[in-house]
Write a protein that holds these residues in place. Structure first.
Motif, mmCIF file in Angstrom:
data_model
loop_
_atom_site.group_PDB
_atom_site.id
_atom_site.type_symbol
_atom_site.label_atom_id
_atom_site.label_comp_id
_atom_site.label_asym_id
_atom_site.label_seq_id
_atom_site.Cartn_x
_atom_site.Cartn_y
_atom_site.Cartn_z
ATOM 1 N N ALA A 53 0.832 -1.211 0.000
ATOM 2 C CA ALA A 53 0.000 0.000 0.000
ATOM 3 C C ALA A 53 0.864 1.258 0.000
ATOM 4 O O ALA A 53 2.079 1.205 0.211
ATOM 5 N N ALA A 54 0.199 2.391 -0.206
ATOM 6 C CA ALA A 54 0.906 3.672 -0.327
ATOM 7 C C ALA A 54 1.442 4.151 1.018
ATOM 8 O O ALA A 54 0.902 3.837 2.079
ATOM 9 N N ILE A 55 2.497 4.943 0.936
ATOM 10 C CA ILE A 55 3.117 5.534 2.136
ATOM 11 C C ILE A 55 2.378 6.814 2.526
ATOM 12 O O ILE A 55 2.107 7.067 3.702
ATOM 13 N N LEU A 56 2.037 7.624 1.545
ATOM 14 C CA LEU A 56 1.287 8.858 1.822
ATOM 15 C C LEU A 56 -0.118 8.475 2.264
ATOM 16 O O LEU A 56 -0.803 7.694 1.592
ATOM 17 N N SER A 67 -2.511 1.058 6.699
ATOM 18 C CA SER A 67 -2.856 0.925 5.277
ATOM 19 C C SER A 67 -3.402 -0.477 4.994
ATOM 20 O O SER A 67 -4.142 -0.681 4.033
ATOM 21 N N THR A 68 -3.030 -1.436 5.821
ATOM 22 C CA THR A 68 -3.613 -2.777 5.686
ATOM 23 C C THR A 68 -5.059 -2.760 6.176
ATOM 24 O O THR A 68 -5.954 -3.289 5.514
ATOM 25 N N PHE A 69 -5.289 -2.133 7.325
ATOM 26 C CA PHE A 69 -6.659 -2.115 7.874
ATOM 27 C C PHE A 69 -7.638 -1.434 6.909
ATOM 28 O O PHE A 69 -8.747 -1.915 6.697
ATOM 29 N N VAL A 70 -7.220 -0.299 6.326
ATOM 30 C CA VAL A 70 -8.178 0.411 5.463
ATOM 31 C C VAL A 70 -8.368 -0.305 4.116
ATOM 32 O O VAL A 70 -9.267 0.042 3.357
ATOM 33 N N ASN A 71 -7.523 -1.302 3.854
ATOM 34 C CA ASN A 71 -7.710 -2.146 2.656
ATOM 35 C C ASN A 71 -8.420 -3.464 2.975
ATOM 36 O O ASN A 71 -8.540 -4.327 2.098
ATOM 37 N N GLY A 124 7.045 -2.760 3.998
ATOM 38 C CA GLY A 124 7.180 -1.428 3.407
ATOM 39 C C GLY A 124 7.747 -0.421 4.375
ATOM 40 O O GLY A 124 7.921 -0.682 5.569
ATOM 41 N N LYS A 125 8.012 0.760 3.814
ATOM 42 C CA LYS A 125 8.616 1.833 4.607
ATOM 43 C C LYS A 125 7.592 2.466 5.548
ATOM 44 O O LYS A 125 6.397 2.535 5.236
#
Ligand code: GAP
Length: 455
Positions: free
Chosen positions: A66-69, A149-153, A173-174
């Motif tokens: 997932a995205a960093i931003l 970002s995992t939870f919101v996906n 990821g970072k």
């Protein structure tokens, strides 16, 4: 024996191209590091080993990148805007800054003064703005953990894979944390990489899954080469738990600077999915059940038999890639006294983690036939897909062996006059035992394949 001092490791990392201070030629950037030619291989091998164990070797885990931003709302409803902070104190005497919970006897570690300010909460998230206007509306964050970002996906993955509980989503990821003080090399950094699994389970089965994951993760680190003597489990006291956690156990490793956290395994309950869902829906989170509601934004799963909506509990094994690299290097580093009185430095990494799998050396650099044969062997071994195979014609085999011992190359293959003039055999030299044996070049691929399958 493992590395005793951080200085030894830092020197090796710079000398051999594992890790460099970021922005070095401009004086560096504190708490930020770059991985060099060998560091990137080691790091990639560690991440690949984690991915293999978490995704490929299991049948209940999906991957995500997932995205960093991150939209500000995600980190508002996750609780990070309010609670992701450390207590900051200033020393009035020498003007240095410290984390209050890292002080001993309430003294400044730099000058020893006790004239410190009262602790104040310092939020660790890096804030930025999206687009050309810097106002409240355009605020976004660099994610402080991959987890959110995992939870919101959750729903995206669920809907596209039709998973049932229990199942997990793995992500590497970072993440970014504006740590108050960064010390101990790559142990505490501001730009870090995480390997996090969010494992979704039925409420009520969470404690059993938590125990199972603690065991599985400890076992995995041992299989990467960390000694059980240098690992310890430590349970967080209730008052030290993060805002989302019901119980957390850390896997601690004996780093050169002390016994410290390598990975945390938390029981995050339904805190995150519940919190993001509560933002969208008005329901009683404590009940863990949403009665017969339909919504695209509901981070829940429907029980096929009862038709009830369940907000799963989450067990989260969360490991740091940088800390993993540091632990593996600490464990693998050793200096051996040899029979002739000399010493050699060895990085005894497990073969699957070694940055260079095989070095193919040409005894002489000015014998074209020999160099060509070594290059041909390199190409053949490279095609096995095991990782980096290096060709070298530096012309000094003894020094080559020492250099490869120091960077952890498990096998060196040497092409010499006997190879090209007599019998097409090569010398295979083992990093750990230093033994050498001759083998027909035609049998090399099978030898190497078997070595890395079992090594
Ligand atoms: N999602 C849960 C979470 O982020 P954490 O204990 O804050 O939990 C997980 O971080 C792991 O990430 C830690 O065990 C550690 O290995 C690594 N980590 C956290 N902060 C770090 C930092 N500033 N520098 C290097 N690694 C860090």
């Amino acid at each position: 024996m493992a590395a005793q001092s951080m200085e030894e490791l830092v020197a090796l990392c710079k000398r051999r191209g594992f890790i460099f201070q970021a922005s070095d030629i401009y004086g560096g950037l504190q708490g930020v590091y770059d991985y060099g030619p060998l560091g990137v291989e080691l790091k990639n091998n560690l991440k690949a080993a984690w991915w293999r164990a978490m995704v490929y070797e299991r049948d209940d885990v999906e991957g995500l990148d997932a995205a960093i931003l991150t939209n500000r709302a995600v980190l508002k409803y996750s609780g990070h805007e309010n609670t992701f902070s450390d207590p900051l104190v200033d020393c009035r005497n020498c003007k240095s800054r410290w984390r209050a919970d890292h002080l001993q006897d309430s003294k400044c570690p730099s000058c020893g003064s006790t004239d410190l300010t009262e602790p104040r909460a310092f939020n660790l998230m890096f804030k930025t703005h999206i687009g050309p206007v810097e106002d409240e509306e355009s605020i976004a964050y660099l994610r402080p953990e991959t987890a959110q970002s995992t939870f919101v996906n959750f729903k995206n993955v669920l809907d596209s894979t039709s998973r049932r509980l229990p199942f997990g989503i793995a992500q590497i990821g970072k993440a970014f944390r504006n740590e108050i003080t960064c010390r101990n090399f790559i142990f505490r950094v501001r730009e870090l990489e995480q390997m996090e699994l969010e494992y979704f389970v039925e409420p009520g089965s969470d404690e059993e899954w938590h125990s199972r994951w603690i065991e599985m993760r400890l076992d995995w680190w041992v299989r990467q080469g960390l000694s059980e003597n240098n690992l310890k489990l430590e349970q967080h006291a209730k008052e030290a738990l993060s805002h989302y956690s019901k119980a957390t156990t850390d896997i601690m490793y004996r780093f050169p600077h002390g016994l410290e956290e390598l990975e945390g395994i938390a029981n995050r309950t339904d805190f995150d999915l519940g919190s993001h869902t509560r933002n969208q829906q008005d329901y009683d989170i404590q009940a863990n059940v949403i009665e017969n509601r339909e919504s695209n934004s509901k981070l829940a799963i429907q029980d096929l038999a009862t038709k009830q909506w369940i907000v799963p509990f989450v067990i989260e094994p969360a490991a740091g890639v940088d800390r993993g690299v540091l632990a593996l290097m600490t464990e693998a580093y050793r200096i051996e006294e040899l029979e002739n009185g000399s010493k050699r430095t060895v990085l005894g990494l497990a073969p699957h983690l070694a940055p260079i799998k095989v070095a193919v050396l040409s005894l002489r650099r000015n014998v074209p036939e020999m160099v060509e044969k070594a290059k041909e062997i390199k190409r053949t071994l490279q095609s096995l897909g095991l990782g980096r195979i290096l060709f070298e014609d530096t012309g000094n085999i003894g020094k080559g062996y020492r250099r490869h011992d120091e960077v952890g190359t498990p096998i060196c293959v040497t092409v010499d006059f006997q190879t090209i003039q007599e019998d097409d055999t090569v010398t295979i030299r083992d990093r750990d035992s230093m033994t050498q044996e001759r083998l027909p070049a035609a049998e090399l691929s099978e030898y190497v394949r078997t070595y890395f399958r079992t090594g």
